[in-house]
Design an enzyme around this catalytic site. Structure first.
Site, PDB file in Angstrom:
ATOM      1  CG  PHE A   1      -1.968  -1.177   1.019  1.00 23.06           C
ATOM      2  CD1 PHE A   1      -2.637  -1.382  -0.177  1.00 23.06           C
ATOM      3  CD2 PHE A   1      -2.170  -2.068   2.050  1.00 23.06           C
ATOM      4  CE1 PHE A   1      -3.513  -2.445  -0.334  1.00 23.06           C
ATOM      5  CE2 PHE A   1      -3.055  -3.128   1.912  1.00 23.06           C
ATOM      6  CZ  PHE A   1      -3.726  -3.318   0.704  1.00 23.06           C
ATOM      7  CG  ASP A   2       4.525   2.532   2.207  1.00 19.68           C
ATOM      8  OD1 ASP A   2       3.810   3.479   2.563  1.00 19.68           O
ATOM      9  OD2 ASP A   2       5.347   1.996   2.970  1.00 19.68           O
ATOM     10  CB  VAL A   3       3.968   0.120  -4.079  1.00 23.04           C
ATOM     11  CG1 VAL A   3       4.021   0.161  -5.596  1.00 23.04           C
ATOM     12  CG2 VAL A   3       5.327  -0.290  -3.512  1.00 23.04           C
TER      13      VAL A   3
END
Length: 401
Positions: free
Chosen positions: A180-182
């Site tokens: 979810f960072d990506v």
């Protein structure tokens, strides 16, 4: 307005990509923000990575390492220029203000409210730089979740992702990457470019905000929709798909192969290769029927697949147009991409310093992605950035009516 591509934004590094001339003040660290700014840098933007004196947190995230540098940091920071500044130091603050005054875009992921205390919030900066696009990334928004740390694992847990990941009778499982960072970084890059495009027409920048939790729920797509639109609460199913079958790994004679049947035509092809006429059985004739009756179909597939090795099935199914894939390690995945001519590894940098990195997925026919800058060493571009600031006028102009 972006500068002409004839101007070398930072000495020795002229850019020619589709974002050449766009200047980004990168006040982000760890992954979501740096990933977004790396994508912009790959496409030609001049990205000034403003770090603390201690550097981006991920510089210390190791092992693994390459020549003493964290490979985590190397993954998201190529094509940038690093300068280390203390926001509370008067001289450093003047340098930071000079960088911002030359920027078209600012991207930050500080804890909500912390930049406002230093006069670096959107409202303060936009009064001086009305065309600035100011992108903020948080973990859980700026309201009731403002105090929650913005780590990907927390978003994986709180979004429901871990509840649908893992074996059906096992414990909730995190993903093998900061997914979810990506995804947030991708959303941030797209949204920032949309705001920048609008600012070129209106003369007005705007505040663009993203958070990990909302990005996670968006990234859960069909699983989130199952609840939002259908009232169903998804659960862990191991490697099974809730709406498709066969769609996952299946045992061959010596290992597993992934089969991903998405429609009835593909299922008929699968049956032809396996030597079973399951498509004629009413229990398996449609995608819905196969999903409902998967436990009746599963042993038929397993029995047929047991007759050959996984590699043999891959070649046979691939030739028949059945979606399938071998289950590989990361090393195997890179090698597989190379075998397909996808050139997954590129060298970032030049003769002085070059670092192997995973290439940007975008391919432009006229203005290709550039890899002229290795991930910077901490404060490694200070002199170049200061020289650029001395030679480049600030872009602050009155907003258009």
């Amino acid at each position: 307005m972006p500068r002409s591509t004839d101007e070398s934004p930072v000495p020795g590094r002229p850019r020619t990509g589709p974002l050449a001339g766009v200047v980004v003040a990168d006040l982000s660290r760890v992954l979501a923000g740096p990933y977004a700014t790396m994508l912009l840098a790959d496409m030609g933007a001049t990205v000034i990575k403003v770090e603390s004196r201690g550097g981006d947190d991920t510089r210390a995230w190791s092992p693994p390492e390459r020549d003493g540098e964290s490979t985590y940091f190397l993954a998201a920071n190529r094509n940038k220029h690093s300068i280390a500044l203390d926001f509370d130091d008067d001289a450093d603050r003047r340098v930071l203000d000079a960088v911002i005054s030359r920027a078209d875009i600012l991207i930050e992921n500080f804890r909500p409210g912390s930049l406002a205390k230093r006069g670096l919030d959107f409202e303060t900066l936009t009064a001086r730089h009305p065309a600035l696009v100011y992108t903020s990334i948080t973990g859980f928004g700026t309201g009731a979740g403002a105090g929650l740390p913005g780590y990907d694992l927390l978003a994986q847990a709180a979004s429901g992702f871990m509840s649908v990941t893992g074996e059906a009778d096992g414990e909730p499982m995190r993903g093998g990457v900061a997914l979810f960072d990506v995804i947030t970084g991708l959303h941030a890059a797209v949204g920032t470019l949309a705001a920048y495009t609008e600012a070129q027409a209106s003369g007005h920048g705007q505040h663009v905000e993203f958070d990990l939790l909302t990005s996670a729920l968006s990234g859960l797509v069909n699983q989130a929709s199952a609840y939002v639109a259908g009232g169903a609460v998804p659960h862990r199913m191991g490697n099974d798909h809730p709406s498709l079958f066969p769609y996952g790994p299946f045992p061959a004679r010596d290992g597993q192969i992934v089969i991903a049947v998405g429609n009835d035509v593909q299922f008929a092809r699968l049956g032809a290769v396996l030597g079973i006429d399951a498509a004629a059985d009413g229990r398996f004739a449609t995608s819905h029927a196969r999903s409902v009756n998967r436990e009746e179909l599963r042993p038929l597939l397993n029995e047929a697949l047991a007759g050959r090795a996984a590699a043999e099935w891959f070649e046979l199914l691939r030739a028949a147009g059945v979606p399938c894939a071998p289950i590989l390690s990361i090393a195997g995945g890179v090698e597989f991409a190379e075998s397909l001519g996808l050139s997954p590894v590129v060298q970032a940098g030049g003769d002085a310093r070059s670092v192997p990195t995973v290439r940007n997925p975008a391919t432009f026919s006229r203005t290709p992605v550039e890899y002229d800058g290795a991930p910077p060493r901490l404060d490694g571009d200070r002199e170049a950035v200061l020289a650029w600031l001395a030679e480049t006028p600030a872009t602050t102009v009155p907003a258009r009516a």
